[in-house]
Design an enzyme around this catalytic site. Structure first.
Site, mmCIF file in Angstrom:
data_model
loop_
_atom_site.group_PDB
_atom_site.id
_atom_site.type_symbol
_atom_site.label_atom_id
_atom_site.label_comp_id
_atom_site.label_asym_id
_atom_site.label_seq_id
_atom_site.Cartn_x
_atom_site.Cartn_y
_atom_site.Cartn_z
ATOM 1 N N GLU A 257 103.735 -29.672 106.743
ATOM 2 C CA GLU A 257 102.620 -28.730 106.761
ATOM 3 C C GLU A 257 102.804 -27.651 105.704
ATOM 4 O O GLU A 257 103.924 -27.333 105.293
ATOM 5 C CB GLU A 257 102.449 -28.104 108.142
ATOM 6 C CG GLU A 257 103.649 -27.334 108.641
ATOM 7 C CD GLU A 257 103.405 -26.672 109.992
ATOM 8 O OE1 GLU A 257 102.301 -26.132 110.210
ATOM 9 O OE2 GLU A 257 104.322 -26.695 110.828
ATOM 10 N N ASP B 82 98.074 -29.906 107.866
ATOM 11 C CA ASP B 82 99.111 -30.377 108.790
ATOM 12 C C ASP B 82 98.995 -31.893 108.891
ATOM 13 O O ASP B 82 97.984 -32.421 109.357
ATOM 14 C CB ASP B 82 98.899 -29.743 110.168
ATOM 15 C CG ASP B 82 100.084 -29.929 111.094
ATOM 16 O OD1 ASP B 82 101.041 -30.623 110.695
ATOM 17 O OD2 ASP B 82 100.050 -29.393 112.214
#
Length: 351
Positions: free
Chosen positions: A100, A14
Site C-alpha cells: 500500500e 491498497d
C-alpha cells in the site's frame, strides 16, 4: 492548526490480498480457492489470505503451521511494476508497506484535473500489467484517503470529498479509525466514545489527558482534518511490531513463542524493502504497565529471521524467572541500511 486553503488530492492505493493474489495469479489451479500465504516454518503467521479464505475466518497475522514462505524477490518484482505505474502520475509516493502507498496527485505529471480519474487509470493499469486488483481511496487528506480505500474492497474505488468528509468521520466507529488499535478503541469505549461524533465532542485537553501525544491527532481527525504531507523517499530509521497478550505471561517458552510472529512481521518488512539492520531491541511491558527495553547491536547486519530470533531470545532469557507477568512484547530493528543488499532497485518506493 488550520485547514490548508488549497485542497489537496490524495490517493491511497491498497493491493487486494497482495501475497495471496500473487500466488493465485501464478498458479491458476488456486484461483477461486481459499488459500493463505504464510511466513515461517514450524510456527509462523499468515501474511495474506485470499478473500475466499477470509470467509472461513482466516486472516493475516493468524498463526500458521502449514504456510510456506513466499519468495521475497517475486513480490519485490511485482511491487516495482506497481511503483512504475504510480511514477507515471506523480513523484510524491509514500509507501506504507509492501502492498500500500499514498500518492499526492494535486499537481500530477499527466495534468489531469480529477484525482478520481487518476485512481481509476492506476487501478486499470495494475490489472492489465500484473493481473492483480487494487482498491483505492481518494480524498483531500491522508487519513480520509486511507479510510476510503477500505470502503469498497476488494477491487473498488471510494471518494470522500471535502463536503462530506466531516460527516463521514462522525458516523465512523472509532474502532475503524486508522491509528486506533484495539487497546485504544477499548479505552475510548470506556470513556463513552463509540463514533467520530463522540470523539468530536471532546476538546484537546481531554484527549491529551487520556491519550497523551495522540490527543491532538484524534481531535483533528474527528473533524476531518489531517495536514500530514505525502512524504516521498521516506527514510525509516526503525521498524517494529508489538503485541499485547490476552493473559499475562509468566513463563519463558510462552514469551518466546509470542515473539515469533513479531519477528516474522518485522523481517517481512526488511525482506520486502531490501534492507538490513544491526540493532535489535526487545520491548517488555509488565503487568503493572512499567516497561523496559533491551538492545543488541551486531558487528554485521542481521542476515536472517533465524539470526534475529536468536538475538531476541538472548535478550529475553535473562528476564526469567520473571518477577511479574508480561503484558506486552515488542521487537524493533534500527540502524536500517539499504546498502547491505546487492540489488535494491526502487527500494524506497517498494509497494
Amino acid at each position: 492548526m488550520e485547514r490548508s486553503e488549497r485542497t489537496r488530492k490524495i490517493i491511497h492505493v491498497d493491493m487486494d490480498a497482495f501475497y495471496a493474489s500473487v500466488e493465485q495469479r501464478d498458479n491458476p489451479v488456486l484461483r477461486g480457492l481459499p488459500i493463505a500465504v504464510g511466513f515461517g516454518e514450524a510456527r509462523g503467521v499468515v501474511a495474506a489470505a485470499s478473500y475466499e479464505a477470509r470467509k472461513y475466518g482466516v486472516h493475516s497475522a493468524m498463526p500458521s503451521v502449514t504456510a510456506k514462505r513466499k519468495c521475497p524477490e517475486l513480490n519485490r518484482a511485482v511491487s516495482q511494476q506497481i511503483h512504475a505505474i504510480f511514477a507515471e502520475y506523480t513523484p510524491l509516493i509514500e509507501p506504507l508497506s509492501l502492498d500500500e502507498a499514498y500518492l499526492d496527485v494535486t499537481e500530477n505529471l499527466k495534468g489531469m484535473e480529477l484525482a478520481t480519474e487518476i485512481a481509476e487509470e492506476i487501478r486499470a493499469k495494475i490489472k492489465a500489467r500484473t493481473g492483480l486488483t487494487a482498491s483505492a481511496g481518494v480524498s483531500y487528506n491522508k487519513f480520509l484517503a486511507k479510510m476510503a480505500s477500505d470502503q469498497r474492497k476488494p477491487d473498488g474505488l471510494f471518494v470522500i470529498t471535502p463536503k462530506n468528509g466531516p460527516a463521514f468521520v462522525e458516523a465512523l466507529p472509532v474502532k475503524k479509525f486508522h491509528g486506533v488499535g484495539p487497546a485504544t478503541a477499548e479505552r475510548m469505549h470506556k470513556l463513552g466514545i463509540e463514533t467520530g461524533a463522540d470523539l468530536k465532542d471532546h476538546d484537546i485537553a481531554f484527549l491529551q489527558q487520556h491519550f497523551g501525544k495522540s490527543g491532538p491527532y484524534f481531535y483533528w481527525i474527528a473533524r476531518g482534518v489531517d495536514e500530514r504531507q505525502v512524504k516521498a523517499d521516506r527514510v525509516r530509521k526503525s521498524i517494529g511490531a508489538e503485541d499485547t497478550f490476552s493473559v499475562d505471561v509468566h513463563d519463558f517458552e510462552t514469551a518466546r513463542a509470542g515473539l515469533e510472529p513479531l519477528i516474522e512481521k518485522v523481517w517481512r518488512y526488511c525482506e520486502g524493502n531490501g534492507i538490513r539492520a544491526k540493532t535489535a531491541t526487545l520491548k517488555v511491558k509488565w503487568a503493572d504497565f512499567t516497561q523496559i527495553t533491551r538492545s543488541k547491536t551486531t558487528a554485521a547486519p542481521i542476515a536472517s529471521t533465524a539470526e534475529l530470533a536468536a538475538v531476541m531470545t538472548m535478550l529475553l532469557s535473562p528476564l526469567f524467572p520473571a518477577p511479574k507477568g508480561i503484558r506486552l512484547l515488542g521487537v524493533t530493528l534500527s540502524s536500517l541500511d539499504e546498502a547491505t543488499i546487492e540489488s535494491k532497485p526502487q527500494l524506497a518506493f517498494a509497494l
